[in-house]
Motif scaffolding. Sequence first.
Motif, PDB file in Angstrom:
ATOM      1  N   ALA A 109      17.631  -0.403  65.518  1.00  0.00           N
ATOM      2  CA  ALA A 109      18.638  -0.245  66.572  1.00  0.00           C
ATOM      3  C   ALA A 109      19.441   1.036  66.324  1.00  0.00           C
ATOM      4  CB  ALA A 109      19.559  -1.470  66.600  1.00  0.00           C
ATOM      5  N   GLU A 110      18.733   2.082  65.909  1.00  0.00           N
ATOM      6  CA  GLU A 110      19.428   3.314  65.524  1.00  0.00           C
ATOM      7  C   GLU A 110      19.103   4.481  66.467  1.00  0.00           C
ATOM      8  OE1 GLU A 110      21.629   2.867  63.095  1.00  0.00           O
ATOM      9  OE2 GLU A 110      20.890   0.874  62.603  1.00  0.00           O
ATOM     10  N   THR A 111      18.617   4.157  67.667  1.00  0.00           N
ATOM     11  CA  THR A 111      18.371   5.200  68.673  1.00  0.00           C
ATOM     12  C   THR A 111      19.511   5.196  69.678  1.00  0.00           C
ATOM     13  OG1 THR A 111      15.994   4.889  68.451  1.00  0.00           O
ATOM     14  CG2 THR A 111      16.758   6.026  70.451  1.00  0.00           C
ATOM     15  N   ARG A 112      20.034   6.361  69.959  1.00  0.00           N
ATOM     16  CA  ARG A 112      21.189   6.425  70.859  1.00  0.00           C
ATOM     17  C   ARG A 112      20.806   6.037  72.287  1.00  0.00           C
ATOM     18  NH1 ARG A 112      26.064  10.660  70.666  1.00  0.00           N
ATOM     19  NH2 ARG A 112      27.097   9.996  72.579  1.00  0.00           N
ATOM     20  N   GLY A 113      21.581   5.157  72.875  1.00  0.00           N
ATOM     21  CA  GLY A 113      21.306   4.687  74.233  1.00  0.00           C
ATOM     22  C   GLY A 113      22.025   5.517  75.281  1.00  0.00           C
ATOM     23  N   PRO A 114      21.849   5.145  76.564  1.00  0.00           N
ATOM     24  CA  PRO A 114      22.432   5.931  77.659  1.00  0.00           C
ATOM     25  C   PRO A 114      23.944   5.819  77.754  1.00  0.00           C
ATOM     26  CG  PRO A 114      21.314   3.966  78.494  1.00  0.00           C
ATOM     27  CD  PRO A 114      21.022   4.031  77.040  1.00  0.00           C
ATOM     28  N   ILE A 115      24.506   4.712  77.234  1.00  0.00           N
ATOM     29  CA  ILE A 115      25.973   4.610  77.202  1.00  0.00           C
ATOM     30  C   ILE A 115      26.393   4.616  75.744  1.00  0.00           C
ATOM     31  CG2 ILE A 115      26.213   3.369  79.388  1.00  0.00           C
ATOM     32  CD1 ILE A 115      26.316   0.765  77.674  1.00  0.00           C
ATOM     33  N   THR A 116      27.704   4.693  75.495  1.00  0.00           N
ATOM     34  CA  THR A 116      28.170   4.728  74.108  1.00  0.00           C
ATOM     35  C   THR A 116      27.698   3.467  73.382  1.00  0.00           C
ATOM     36  OG1 THR A 116      30.101   5.921  74.824  1.00  0.00           O
ATOM     37  CG2 THR A 116      30.200   4.921  72.637  1.00  0.00           C
ATOM     38  N   ASP A 117      26.993   3.659  72.269  1.00  0.00           N
ATOM     39  CA  ASP A 117      26.488   2.514  71.525  1.00  0.00           C
ATOM     40  C   ASP A 117      27.617   1.887  70.712  1.00  0.00           C
ATOM     41  OD1 ASP A 117      23.788   2.128  72.163  1.00  0.00           O
ATOM     42  OD2 ASP A 117      23.262   3.960  71.086  1.00  0.00           O
ATOM     43  N   THR A 118      27.706   0.574  70.789  1.00  0.00           N
ATOM     44  CA  THR A 118      28.756  -0.159  70.079  1.00  0.00           C
ATOM     45  C   THR A 118      28.150  -1.433  69.516  1.00  0.00           C
ATOM     46  OG1 THR A 118      29.295  -1.496  72.016  1.00  0.00           O
ATOM     47  CG2 THR A 118      30.513   0.587  71.754  1.00  0.00           C
ATOM     48  N   PHE A 119      28.996  -2.234  68.904  1.00  0.00           N
ATOM     49  CA  PHE A 119      28.602  -3.584  68.495  1.00  0.00           C
ATOM     50  C   PHE A 119      27.956  -4.319  69.661  1.00  0.00           C
ATOM     51  CE2 PHE A 119      29.751  -8.075  68.745  1.00  0.00           C
ATOM     52  CZ  PHE A 119      29.270  -8.571  67.543  1.00  0.00           C
ATOM     53  N   TRP A 120      28.491  -4.145  70.853  1.00  0.00           N
ATOM     54  CA  TRP A 120      28.048  -4.938  72.000  1.00  0.00           C
ATOM     55  C   TRP A 120      26.660  -4.499  72.470  1.00  0.00           C
ATOM     56  CZ3 TRP A 120      31.222  -8.891  71.974  1.00  0.00           C
ATOM     57  CH2 TRP A 120      32.513  -8.697  71.488  1.00  0.00           C
ATOM     58  N   THR A 121      26.340  -3.205  72.380  1.00  0.00           N
ATOM     59  CA  THR A 121      24.983  -2.781  72.745  1.00  0.00           C
ATOM     60  C   THR A 121      23.991  -3.180  71.645  1.00  0.00           C
ATOM     61  OG1 THR A 121      25.436  -0.558  71.875  1.00  0.00           O
ATOM     62  CG2 THR A 121      25.696  -0.871  74.238  1.00  0.00           C
ATOM     63  N   TRP A 122      24.443  -3.112  70.369  1.00  0.00           N
ATOM     64  CA  TRP A 122      23.590  -3.589  69.268  1.00  0.00           C
ATOM     65  C   TRP A 122      23.254  -5.063  69.471  1.00  0.00           C
ATOM     66  CZ3 TRP A 122      24.763  -7.592  65.912  1.00  0.00           C
ATOM     67  CH2 TRP A 122      23.879  -7.770  64.850  1.00  0.00           C
ATOM     68  N   ARG A 123      24.253  -5.836  69.952  1.00  0.00           N
ATOM     69  CA  ARG A 123      24.057  -7.273  70.127  1.00  0.00           C
ATOM     70  C   ARG A 123      22.944  -7.561  71.140  1.00  0.00           C
ATOM     71  NH1 ARG A 123      28.493 -11.759  72.064  1.00  0.00           N
ATOM     72  NH2 ARG A 123      28.127 -10.690  74.029  1.00  0.00           N
ATOM     73  N   GLU A 124      22.773  -6.688  72.141  1.00  0.00           N
ATOM     74  CA  GLU A 124      21.685  -6.878  73.105  1.00  0.00           C
ATOM     75  C   GLU A 124      20.323  -6.802  72.400  1.00  0.00           C
ATOM     76  OE1 GLU A 124      22.108  -7.785  76.257  1.00  0.00           O
ATOM     77  OE2 GLU A 124      24.237  -7.837  75.733  1.00  0.00           O
ATOM     78  N   THR A 125      20.178  -5.803  71.523  1.00  0.00           N
ATOM     79  CA  THR A 125      18.925  -5.670  70.757  1.00  0.00           C
ATOM     80  C   THR A 125      18.715  -6.910  69.892  1.00  0.00           C
ATOM     81  OG1 THR A 125      19.373  -3.312  70.632  1.00  0.00           O
ATOM     82  CG2 THR A 125      17.651  -4.149  69.170  1.00  0.00           C
ATOM     83  N   MET A 126      19.796  -7.360  69.256  1.00  0.00           N
ATOM     84  CA  MET A 126      19.712  -8.526  68.373  1.00  0.00           C
ATOM     85  C   MET A 126      19.280  -9.768  69.175  1.00  0.00           C
ATOM     86  SD  MET A 126      21.512 -11.434  67.407  1.00  0.00           S
ATOM     87  CE  MET A 126      23.273 -11.246  67.656  1.00  0.00           C
ATOM     88  N   TYR A 127      19.851  -9.945  70.366  1.00  0.00           N
ATOM     89  CA  TYR A 127      19.490 -11.105  71.193  1.00  0.00           C
ATOM     90  C   TYR A 127      18.007 -11.068  71.551  1.00  0.00           C
ATOM     91  CZ  TYR A 127      24.336 -12.646  72.070  1.00  0.00           C
ATOM     92  OH  TYR A 127      25.600 -13.122  71.955  1.00  0.00           O
TER      93      TYR A 127
END
Length: 452
Positions: free
Chosen positions: A68-86
């Motif tokens: 989960a270390e690739t930068r996404g289209p919006i600012t990556d945060t705990f909450w965007t990491w959580r999507e990958t985790m889910y």
Amino acid sequence: MTVIHFGRALLPDGWSSDVRVAIDADGRIAGVERGAKAEADDERAAIGIPGVPNVHSHTFQRGMAGLAETRGPITDTFWTWRETMYRFAGAITPEDAEAIAAMAFVEMLERGFTTVGEFHYLHHDRDGHEYSDIAEMAVRMASAAASTGIGMVLLPVFYAHSDFGGAPPEDHQKRFICDLDAFARLVEGARRATSPLPGGRTGIAPHSLRAVTPDELDALLPLAGDGPVHIHVAEQTREVEDCVAWCGTRPVAWLIDNQPLDQRWCAIHATHMTTPETSGLARSGATAGLCPVTEASLGDGFFPAVAWREAGGHLGIGTDSNVLIGLADELRQLECNQRLVTRSRNVLAETGRSTGRSLFDAALAGGSAALGLGEAGLAEGSITGVVSLEVEPSLLDSLEADMLLDIWIFAGRARVDTVWRNGVRQVERGRHRHRATVERAFQTTMMRILSA
Ligand SMILES: [Zn+2]
């Protein structure tokens, strides 16, 4: 009975020379003798230290470490990491969960942790239905602990809502969700799974104030029995803001005002606290469960470690997302975060004391309290494991003993060599005795998950 002779060993009252540690077949320390010569059948090692508890782990997340270390289209945060985790959590079968857990437990043992507090929330089948045994996944965690020899304190998670105020859960949380009746059955099953393990215990983990209502929290507590109670709290600023919007109070302050906090409790992260929250939580006797490597990885923020220490607070160390597993790494990150904040060095130690030793002592005492392990040092009755360090030869005899911990934690000039747990050498020359088998199963599992 195994007897190990250490040139130097860290005992509860400090370093001692020529120490013989006797371990019985169950892995319990049967005796500690100081100033003693090695006997013919003794195993021998230069430096002995106690194994340290890992107070907070979600083992399945080891499988997605580094993914989960690739930068996404919006600012990556705990909450965007959580999507990958889910997404990752949604794919895992019980066999996968066990294979990933075994790999993570092997790595924990190889890196200084001898007990794990598994904050276990992946409960149900992929469609959200209960397995025929509701504790199937908990049984898998206990099975991975049994096969790798790590001590286990299983903390089944109660998770019922997606946000403060009892908001209904979201679809991708369906594998975590229980009502109170189902949770009681789950805790019972977890208890059955952990009770045969040497030193095995079960507590409970209300996931967070987002996922549990106040009424549910009150109803859950008796299920802990005399086991620990762990809860995520104040990891993220958004969580603090949402809590204030819900009840007018910050999350740590809410816990202090509304729950019977004491030494059984472990507040995981507690990153964002005001000064009164910091002193109030410290006064309650609860441990702060810090996960410095994950907190840095997720951009959580800085724990107020200086104020916490001044308030007499206890801290334990967890590997949380398991993005990187290592006791020395966690302790180094904890101290170095504070150096960056305070623009100074050797922040979390008393004047004249080694920082490595101070951090190690804190993690051992706080971690043992947070998991309810009782005596965890190298002392008679302790069951939590014995570790030997291999030290760069030029430094072994020339350094004061505390500095051996400094060079391990801050410089990588020492490493874990042997780990005795459950009465046998689980790790030898830095390598777990079952590493090859566990690694093979883990690789097969990961190939299947990642190609699906
Ligand atoms: Zn966590």
